[in-house]
Design a protein around this motif. Sequence first.
Motif, PDB file in Angstrom:
ATOM      1  N   GLU A 320      40.248  40.167  44.424  1.00  0.00           N
ATOM      2  CA  GLU A 320      39.279  40.675  45.061  1.00  0.00           C
ATOM      3  C   GLU A 320      38.711  41.828  44.052  1.00  0.00           C
ATOM      4  OE1 GLU A 320      39.151  41.461  49.510  1.00  0.00           O
ATOM      5  OE2 GLU A 320      41.145  41.194  48.966  1.00  0.00           O
ATOM      6  N   ASN A 321      37.862  41.262  43.295  1.00  0.00           N
ATOM      7  CA  ASN A 321      37.364  42.100  42.039  1.00  0.00           C
ATOM      8  C   ASN A 321      36.365  43.360  42.466  1.00  0.00           C
ATOM      9  OD1 ASN A 321      34.920  40.998  42.760  1.00  0.00           O
ATOM     10  ND2 ASN A 321      34.360  40.363  40.672  1.00  0.00           N
ATOM     11  N   GLY A 325      40.150  51.465  43.925  1.00  0.00           N
ATOM     12  CA  GLY A 325      41.499  51.675  43.794  1.00  0.00           C
ATOM     13  C   GLY A 325      41.935  51.239  42.336  1.00  0.00           C
ATOM     14  N   SER A 326      43.482  51.085  41.939  1.00  0.00           N
ATOM     15  CA  SER A 326      43.749  50.498  40.746  1.00  0.00           C
ATOM     16  C   SER A 326      43.561  49.222  40.497  1.00  0.00           C
ATOM     17  CB  SER A 326      45.203  51.218  40.605  1.00  0.00           C
ATOM     18  OG  SER A 326      45.931  50.224  41.527  1.00  0.00           O
ATOM     19  N   ASN A 327      43.987  48.771  39.431  1.00  0.00           N
ATOM     20  CA  ASN A 327      44.124  47.082  39.078  1.00  0.00           C
ATOM     21  C   ASN A 327      44.828  46.376  40.151  1.00  0.00           C
ATOM     22  OD1 ASN A 327      42.235  46.577  37.067  1.00  0.00           O
ATOM     23  ND2 ASN A 327      43.413  47.281  35.488  1.00  0.00           N
ATOM     24  N   ALA A 328      45.989  47.030  40.577  1.00  0.00           N
ATOM     25  CA  ALA A 328      46.845  46.355  41.382  1.00  0.00           C
ATOM     26  C   ALA A 328      46.124  46.076  42.805  1.00  0.00           C
ATOM     27  CB  ALA A 328      48.174  47.370  41.741  1.00  0.00           C
ATOM     28  N   GLU A 329      45.304  46.973  43.244  1.00  0.00           N
ATOM     29  CA  GLU A 329      44.658  46.689  44.375  1.00  0.00           C
ATOM     30  C   GLU A 329      43.757  45.291  44.265  1.00  0.00           C
ATOM     31  OE1 GLU A 329      44.694  48.329  47.444  1.00  0.00           O
ATOM     32  OE2 GLU A 329      46.104  49.836  46.808  1.00  0.00           O
ATOM     33  N   ARG A 330      43.156  45.251  43.176  1.00  0.00           N
ATOM     34  CA  ARG A 330      42.356  43.854  42.894  1.00  0.00           C
ATOM     35  C   ARG A 330      43.142  42.611  42.675  1.00  0.00           C
ATOM     36  NH1 ARG A 330      39.513  48.443  41.221  1.00  0.00           N
ATOM     37  NH2 ARG A 330      40.444  48.358  39.021  1.00  0.00           N
TER      38      ARG A 330
END
Length: 504
Positions: A320-321, A325-330
């Motif tokens: 989900e782009n 938050g950080s890249n991990a969240e996406r």
Amino acid sequence: MEVSYKKITSPLFTFLFISSIFIQCLPYVSSLGVNYGTLGNNLPPPSQVAQFLKDKTIIDKIKIFDVNPDILKAFANTNISVTVTVPNGEIPKLLDIGYAKSYVEANIKPFYPQTKIDVIAVGNEILHWETPEVQNKLVGAMRTLYQALTQSGINTIKVSTPHSLGILLSSNPPSLAKFRPGWDVTILAPMLQFLRETKGPFMVNPYPYFGYNPEQVDFLLFKQNKGVFDKFSRRTYSNMFDVLLDAVFMSMKRLGYDDVDIVAAETGWPSFGESFEPQCTVDNAASYNGGLVRKIVSGIGSPLMPHRKIETYLFGLFNENTKPGSNAERNFGLFRPDFTPVYNIGIMKGQQLLPIPQPSKPLPQPALPQPQPRGPIPVAKPGPIVPAQPAPRLPAQPGPRIPAQPGPKPVGPIGKKFCMPKPQATDAQLQASLDWACTNQGVDCGPVQAGGPCFNPNTVRSHAAYVMNSYYQIKGKNDFNCDFSGSAAIVFADPSYGTCKYLS
């Protein structure tokens, strides 16, 4: 060599033959759920998602974080079960039966039973994020909503609510786990009584990912490892997921509600992250989620719940782009927006389940006689039980944080750990954390005040770093105490400098 007809038709052969057919078909008869988040601007329409899951995957349950009418329409007549979520802010209003009935009329009845709605989740991680005022209204809201359903002629939809594992006071070892005092009797016991009466599930969000450290990687990722021995229950654990589930089970049992079903409402592992999140790799995500799928379809349960079916929802369906938050969240997704898999874990129809991955490093050979399995893994490491504290609640979240916040981690890794601000955290976020932790949280903030040993450099980031770490250390060194709304992370290097000595 010629094989006789008698040998082929022996009872043993017949049993093995039938068993082999059952095992081959098992992925298609075992229930596998996925969280369908929609925080992206490039995601496919719900109609395509529903058709894809139905035709191409073995996923037969989804969980959504709202009552999105487009999704509910899309999943009509697919035979895929749907768990919907009532926003946290609706909880006080749901205490009124009139409002609850109108909510059901507007958000459930137009889609049911064509859409197989089986659970309504009232809020998300209320005990973790919300104020005591909202927390104390949660069970009443659940009861009233259930009453509204039955008065509307709906008696097959269950009502529950997902919890972070911050509800646990301790989880080390699982056999001695218990809920937090205060929540246990006033909120969780009445909730479990309601769930028993209505046959609803107790929903928890176990995330071994949030307890990552390099010393425990094989145990966390369902790889081969020596195992972890709980000397009180005399059970051996092969993975962290089972540790967390059994900690929940024992906490329920202490209150007399071990007969209530447990649902793992969220769990997963991101495939990509920031430079300070080296655990976020495709290989690690595939290993964790693949191991979890193998476990789900095996039906083996956990050491304290053998052969018990634990309904499990992977997080999540898509990368989900636009998620904050950080890249991990996406990058928790199993699939990219074009439906191509980020990695293979055997959830596509016709795919084989992945084999158990090899350990990251050779396992040491134990000397004879072989000791009980132990190691520097949570639950196994000898030492005192580490109490968990409620996670910090900073300025109100815009909505339930997805994925959910980490639960308590039983034991820290070998060596010292510190809680530091993430590089992308803003001064506004850090100031909010600083103000919150220095107000009635038991943190000594004197060292960052003028004249204190940690006052210089006189920056928000420097002061917040000291205070965040102090909070983390005094509250029990549980990983969820180093979250601060996603603005902090665990580090292993001692940040002390000059006369400023960080707690450890």
